[in-house]
Design an enzyme around this catalytic site. Structure first.
Site, PDB file in Angstrom:
ATOM      1  CB  SER A 302      -0.857   0.025   1.270  1.00 16.73           C
ATOM      2  OG  SER A 302      -0.051   0.385   2.387  1.00 16.73           O
ATOM      3  CG  ASP A 303       1.803   5.806  -1.051  1.00 18.76           C
ATOM      4  OD1 ASP A 303       2.768   5.799  -0.264  1.00 18.76           O
ATOM      5  OD2 ASP A 303       1.707   6.635  -1.982  1.00 18.76           O
ATOM      6  CE1 TYR A 304       5.546   7.153   5.906  1.00 13.80           C
ATOM      7  CE2 TYR A 304       3.440   7.701   6.881  1.00 13.80           C
ATOM      8  CZ  TYR A 304       4.812   7.613   6.962  1.00 13.80           C
ATOM      9  OH  TYR A 304       5.454   8.002   8.114  1.00 13.80           O
TER      10      TYR A 304
END
Ligand code: NOJ
Length: 764
Positions: A302-304
């Site tokens: 996932s992104d942050y």
């Protein structure tokens, strides 16, 4: 001295098929997921580890924490140390010290139950310590070998510090200059973007054809951000992307697919929603397309805090629900959000997530660790001596300098003001906020690059003209956003004493990159005031524009005598720019993003649709056409455009046949290209087509090939392109990708608006 992973090699020797003391037969250089899928040896080794793991340990592999030493997002409160000690972390990022990485790896391999090594990630975007021009700039070189090499160097430097994984390349299509993240990508075109994606993946992962993942100097690369992050409405970061499947598939997805085909090890899901479904929870995107259509076998991160953000998006009730949506959509690893480690066990117990889903995700992550060779030697990437030998070497500096020169786009050059060769007896007034600046040169996402070490333009020019007849006077004239009458007067006085003014202007480096969006894309007023005052001296002015995005340079285009678009050039910025100014390098870069006439034109791109009311460009004021009342519909500088110190001509365009079949056929296109000027140079020859009638509307032009070729002054050469029928395929009315029959126009051109050499052909 290198440490060996005693705990793993001895504890798990039998099941892992690793014998103590000798490396296993088939991990190093084993190939990408493409070539190993079906390799029973790796599968068996992963199986043998998986069998030993508890559910919680598997979920631990799906968890990534930030080391918090250099934060690139909101700080998460969870202290990851307890998870590390229990072997419940798959990856750590932002760990920026060799010692720190060694310490954490030691805990993972020596003090946890199974001793599974950690994967260390980092945003190595355009260099690690040697900083290369920002990716948007480098893409303007149209030089794939160069981009592959700079990625390789970045990987070598980073890997020597113990980094195993980079969150690059960013392959999002960028059509909106307001969006600050256009600096990280390769511009507006899906074809060029795909070629750049391949070059960068291969470069980072360390092998031609992406076949050498696992060699010592490699990093695992990440295709990001899947998908259409660049389509954020109004250019506002993290904003909604509302686009049809037609546009998604024909424009935005091709570079991600190209990265997958080049063997990229991981993908990162984007923050944005696409047509109502956030990418992080989008099973259609992350599973149906990525896995089932493209056959991707690596893992998806996932992104942050992208999973936690599903709550704010309004599709998840709470973090637990967010974790469920994300994992079931196809996210294998949670970046910093800690949702998987907190809730997946419970979700499995409740039957909302299957154990098979967890096994599959953990398997994908372990497979990458095996491919990287981390199970054979978790410290193999960590070597201070290698880091010493492989950091900012003379060869890296030389490549960086070349990359700068190759990325600088000459936008205007009246009366051949440039180059100013060393033999000229002239005085130059050097002015502007970015003339004697090193801090901004690296641009955003500049790894561990030391901003103080970057070569200011003033230094580059001073060294260049040392012992020559060119004299230099320096006066700052203005800071980035502020000036004063005294400062302007100082610069004007320098200009009056000079023959030519060179002004280094532009943006602050953190005006582009993540969460750095501008609705005003002009030079700040202070700098324009300085330029006006300089212009009033009557001296010719060269503008060097440094920015992380195309700016509105309409006023500058009218007022300045020459303009160089130098982007953010990195460590060797001053030297590379001086090479161009002095004519030691003949500019060869071509724009990969259109420069708008004003911000009201964005998003603007060459491969637009014709509309039912196309504009007659010879008379744009005809009423009831798809035009503007107050400006042209054309950009100020189009995609593919760039001048050089010589001139090129294209002639004698020929096709070996006038039609081809829709499958397994090709047309060979040849043309004569000539350097018709007086200086050696490199020409970017561009092949465009237009599909005149389709089951769905087609762009007015599409890039389908390019070549960058060196040509000595006066030299002619024949270039040839092979256009295969498959390359004309697109997603049509039935949403299937195929080549449709019909008539096509074709151009061999110097820029997207060059219509001189044109031909037609048919697909039967
Ligand atoms: C958020 C950014 O969107 C992404 O590109 C980056 O890799 C991560 N933060 C980690 O820094």
């Amino acid at each position: 001295m290198k440490k060996t992973n005693i705990s793993i090699t001895c504890m798990l020797a039998v099941v892992l098929l690793v014998s103590c003391g000798s490396p296993s037969s088939n991990t190093s250089g084993a190939g990408t997921w493409q070539s190993y899928s079906g390799d029973r040896n790796i599968e068996k080794r992963v199986d043998s580890v998986l069998k030993l793991m508890t559910l919680e340990e598997k979920i631990g592999q799906m968890t990534q924490f930030s080391a918090n030493w250099s934060i690139t997002g909101p700080v998460m409160s969870d202290d990851f140390q307890p998870y590390l000690e229990k072997g419940l972390i798959g990856s750590i990022f932002n760990a920026t010290s060799v010692e720190g990485i060694r310490r954490m790896q030691q805990i993972a391999v020596d003090s946890t139950r199974l001793g599974i090594p950690i994967l260390f990630g980092q945003d190595v975007i355009h260099g690690y310590k040697t900083i290369f021009p920002i990716p948007l700039a480098e893409a303007c070189s149209w030089d794939m070998a160069l981009m592959q090499r700079t990625a390789e160097i970045a990987a070598l430097e980073a890997a020597s510090d113990g980094i195993n994984w980079t969150f690059a390349p960013m392959v999002d299509i960028g059509r909106d200059a307001r969006w600050g993240r256009v600096m990280e990508g390769a511009g507006e075109d899906p074809y060029l973007g795909s070629r750049v994606a391949e070059a960068r993946v291969i470069g980072f992962q360390g092998g031609a054809g992406g076949k050498a993942l696992g060699e010592l100097h490699t990093l695992l690369a990440t295709g990001k951000h899947l998908a259409a992050y660049g389509a954020a409405e109004a250019g506002r970061d993290y904003n909604t992307a509302e686009l049809s499947e037609h546009t998604l598939r024909n424009v935005y997805l091709p570079p991600y697919e190209a990265a997958a085909k080049a063997g990229v090890g991981t993908f990162m899901a984007s923050f944005n929603e696409i047509n109502g479904v956030p990418a992080t929870a989008n099973r259609w995107l992350l599973t149906d397309i990525l896995r089932d259509e493209w056959g991707f076998k690596g893992f998806v991160v996932s992104d942050y805090t992208g999973i936690n953000e599903l709550i704010a998006h309004g599709v998840a009730e709470d973090e637990k629900h967010a974790a469920e949506l994300a994992v079931n959509a196809g996210i294998d690893m949670d970046m910093t959000g800690a949702t998987f480690i907190k809730y997946l066990t419970q979700l499995v117990e409740e039957g909302k997530v299957s154990e098979k889903t967890i096994d599959t995700a953990a398997r994908r992550i372990l497979e990458m660790k095996f491919l990287l060779g981390l199970f054979d030697d978790p410290y193999r990437y960590l070597d201070e001596e290698r880091a010493r030998q492989n950091t900012m070497t003379p060869e890296f500096m030389e490549t960086a300098r070349k990359a700068v020169a190759a990325s600088v786009v000459l936008l205007k050059n009246d009366n051949q003001l440039l180059p100013i060769t060393k033999e000229k007896a002239v005085t130059l007034a050097l002015v502007g906020p970015l003339m004697n600046d090193s801090i901004n040169l690296n641009g955003e996402w500049a790894g561990l690059g030391d901003r103080n070490k970057s070569v200011p333009i003033l230094k580059g020019l001073t060294e260049k003209y040392k012992d020559s007849t060119v004299k230099l006077i320096y006066a700052e004239g203005s800071a980035i956003t502020e000036t004063s009458p005294e400062k302007i007067a100082g610069a004007v006085s320098a200009a009056r004493r000079a023959d030519v003014v060179i002004a280094a202007m532009g943006e602050d480096f953190n005006w582009s990159g993540e969460a750095a969006v501008r609705t005003n894309i002009r030079l700040p007023e202070a700098q324009r005031a300085l330029l006006k005052a300089l212009k009033e001296t009557g001296k010719p002015v060269v503008l060097i524009n440094l920015s992380g995005r195309p700016l509105d340079l309409s006023w500058e285009d009218e007022q300045m005598d020459a303009i160089l678009q130098a982007w953010f050039p990195g460590t060797q910025g001053g030297h590379g720019i001086a090479d161009v100014i002095a004519g030691d390098y003949n500019p060869s870069a071509r724009l990969v993003m259109s420069f708008p006439r004003n911000v009201g034109q964005v998003p603007i791109y060459y491969n637009q649709k014709n509309t039912g009311r196309p504009v007659d460009l010879t008379n744009e004021s005809i009423d009831y056409k798809s035009s503007y009342l107050d400006t042209s519909i054309t950009p100020l500088y189009p995609f593919g455009y760039g001048l050089s110190y010589t001139t090129y001509t294209i002639s004698d365009l020929r096709l070996d046949k006038s039609s081809m079949k829709a499958a397994d056929d090709k047309i060979i296109i040849t043309a004569n290209v000539q350097n018709s000027g007086t200086m050696d140079g490199e020409m970017v020859v561009q092949l465009y087509i237009r599909d005149l009638v389709g089951s769905v509307t087609r762009p007015v032009k599409e890039l389908k090939g390019f070549q960058k070729i060196p040509l000595k002054a006066g030299e002619s050469r024949q270039v040839s392109f092979e256009l295969r029928s498959e390359e004309l395929a697109f997603y049509g009315i039935d949403r299937k990708k195929k080549t449709e029959s019909g008539s096509f126009t074709l151009w061999v051109a110097q820029s997207s608006d060059d219509n001189e050499n044109v031909a037609t052909f048919r697909v039967e």
